[in-house]
Design an enzyme around this catalytic site. Structure first.
Site, mmCIF file in Angstrom:
data_model
loop_
_atom_site.group_PDB
_atom_site.id
_atom_site.type_symbol
_atom_site.label_atom_id
_atom_site.label_comp_id
_atom_site.label_asym_id
_atom_site.label_seq_id
_atom_site.Cartn_x
_atom_site.Cartn_y
_atom_site.Cartn_z
ATOM 1 C CG PHE A 209 3.796 -5.941 -2.667
ATOM 2 C CD1 PHE A 209 4.642 -6.989 -3.647
ATOM 3 C CD2 PHE A 209 4.332 -4.630 -3.404
ATOM 4 C CE1 PHE A 209 4.935 -6.753 -4.657
ATOM 5 C CE2 PHE A 209 4.476 -4.559 -4.872
ATOM 6 C CZ PHE A 209 5.014 -5.078 -5.301
ATOM 7 N NE ARG B 222 5.244 -13.691 -8.425
ATOM 8 C CZ ARG B 222 4.747 -12.857 -8.137
ATOM 9 N NH1 ARG B 222 4.473 -12.221 -7.662
ATOM 10 N NH2 ARG B 222 4.948 -11.643 -9.456
ATOM 11 C CG ASP C 30 -2.466 -4.166 -2.386
ATOM 12 O OD1 ASP C 30 -3.036 -4.353 -3.494
ATOM 13 O OD2 ASP C 30 -1.323 -3.881 -2.092
ATOM 14 C CE1 TYR D 270 0.913 -3.814 -12.393
ATOM 15 C CE2 TYR D 270 0.430 -1.657 -12.340
ATOM 16 C CZ TYR D 270 1.075 -2.764 -11.795
ATOM 17 O OH TYR D 270 1.751 -2.726 -10.383
ATOM 18 C CE LYS D 271 0.157 -7.288 -9.043
ATOM 19 N NZ LYS D 271 1.821 -7.241 -9.852
#
Length: 406
Positions: free
Chosen positions: A123, A365, A193, A218-219
């Site tokens: 990422f 996605r 992560d 927040y995901k």
């Protein structure tokens, strides 16, 4: 079939814990839905605790302890003990703190290890953090390694293996246990992560042998936009790792106002500045959505949802190429499909009430948050995708124009 699956879903009750928007929302891997309880929880913090009790709320309402108190509901979701977790700062800052701590640990300094190994397509934030550390810490080298060569890249030069569990594009998972063991074998630490994992998969940090980990709030954890992040330090490592960004909240006696820093015991030493109380109130509401939910059930439903979506899209949209692992055990709670005009197709889908997202250069996605997503949503989304493709709706010039400015 989808409705029958929803009727039998052991997690079906959890959907009622969310303010579900109209249409189909398949972007929980970017931002989780709002818990119904979040507004009231934040309002209570703002209006009653802050508004009425003011500074006494640090003790009266326990604000001072929220970074570690909220580790308790997180612990079972990531497979760790509460005394190995804390809420603080952002994912990027926590990555920086843990990575530098690993490089500066007694083992790293004594052995002269200065290499961080990461995946070449990790990422971007994680790559940026590693690059930044290499400019701040003398002699550090960042090695970008292909996914299939990571285990072989472990050597006695390596101080840290730094990876993301679930690939943000394809959803492909790393074998955390195997790669953590490979790092451990050569005396290196592993830093994971879990931003695209925690709250959707059966994460088992202790069992996997991970040394260090971070994740965002927040995901899939539903803590709201910009929610604080969390970090994990295996208990055995806590005495020998120091926070390279010390602040008064990580001091052994913060209110002694000592001019010399002395780190607190345990996870409190990883705190730096004042906890973001209002944001943590929203995090508390997000974590409450998992009450009565076992992590194994999350992963089972994520696998079933993505499996159904893949099958439905394959039947209706043969032009699309699956860009995710075919086996559920090898992917996270998301599915990607490739198409040269992926951006425009996603925009056309959103216009029809099905929210997914686009990742350059050609990926559509779709994230399936197990708590809030129905099996019926997977079918509706596949039908809408087929409709967009067959009608040519994605050729609307407005979608291409938006691509040029985003």
């Amino acid at each position: 079939m989808a409705r029958a699956l929803d009727a039998a879903d052991p997690l079906g009750f959890a959907r009622g814990r969310f303010a579900v928007p109209d249409g189909v929302y398949l972007d929980g891997n970017s931002l989780g839905m709002r818990p119904r309880a979040a507004a009231a929880r934040v309002a209570a913090t703002v209006e009653r605790e802050w508004g009425e009790d003011l500074i006494t709320s640090w003790t009266k309402h326990g604000w001072i302890d929220w970074p570690t108190a909220l580790a308790e509901p997180l612990a079972r979701l990531v497979g760790a003990s509460a005394d190995e977790l804390a809420w603080a700062d952002s994912t990027s800052i926590n990555l920086t703190k843990l990575a530098v701590a690993a490089l500066q640990s007694s083992g790293g300094r004594a052995s002269g290890r200065r290499v961080i190994v990461t995946e070449a397509r990790n990422f971007p934030t994680d790559l940026y953090v590693a690059q930044g550390i290499s400019t701040l810490v003398p002699g550090v080298e960042v090695r970008h390694v292909a996914r299939e060569a990571l285990a072989e890249a472990m050597s006695d030069e390596v101080a840290l293996l730094m990876l993301t569990h679930v690939d943000y594009r394809s959803g492909e998972r790393h074998d955390v246990a195997a790669l953590s063991a490979a790092a451990r074998t050569v005396g290196a630490l592993s830093l994971w992560d879990l931003s695209h994992s925690a709250g959707a998969l059966d994460c088992r940090l202790e069992e996997w042998g991970a040394d260090l980990a971070v994740g965002c709030g927040y995901k899939y954890l539903n803590g709201g936009p910009g929610a604080p992040a969390w970090l994990y330090v295996r208990r055995a490592h806590q005495p020998r790792l120091d926070n390279p960004l010390p602040g008064w909240m990580g001091h052994a006696a913060p209110f002694a106002f000592d001019g010399t820093y002395r780190p607190a015991d345990g996870m409190r030493r990883w705190l730096t500045g004042t906890p973001p109380v209002i944001a943590l109130a929203a995090v508390a509401a997000g974590l409450a959505t998992f009450e009565g939910v076992e992590p194994g059930a999350l992963e089972a439903k994520a696998g079933a949802l993505t499996e159904l979506f893949i099958a439905e899209v394959a039947a209706r949209c043969p032009v699309l190429a699956l860009a995710a692992p075919r086996e559920a055990s090898a992917r996270g709670a998301q599915v990607s499909f490739a198409h040269p005009d992926a951006y425009a197709i996603v925009q056309a889908l959103i216009a029809r009430g099905v929210v997914g997202d686009f990742r350059a250069p050609d990926l559509m996605r779709f994230g399936f948050a197990p708590l809030a997503t129905r099996f019926e949503d997977a079918v509706i989304a596949a039908e809408a995708l087929a409709g967009v493709l067959s009608s040519g709706a994605w050729r609307d010039p407005a979608y291409a124009a938006r691509k040029a400015v985003t």
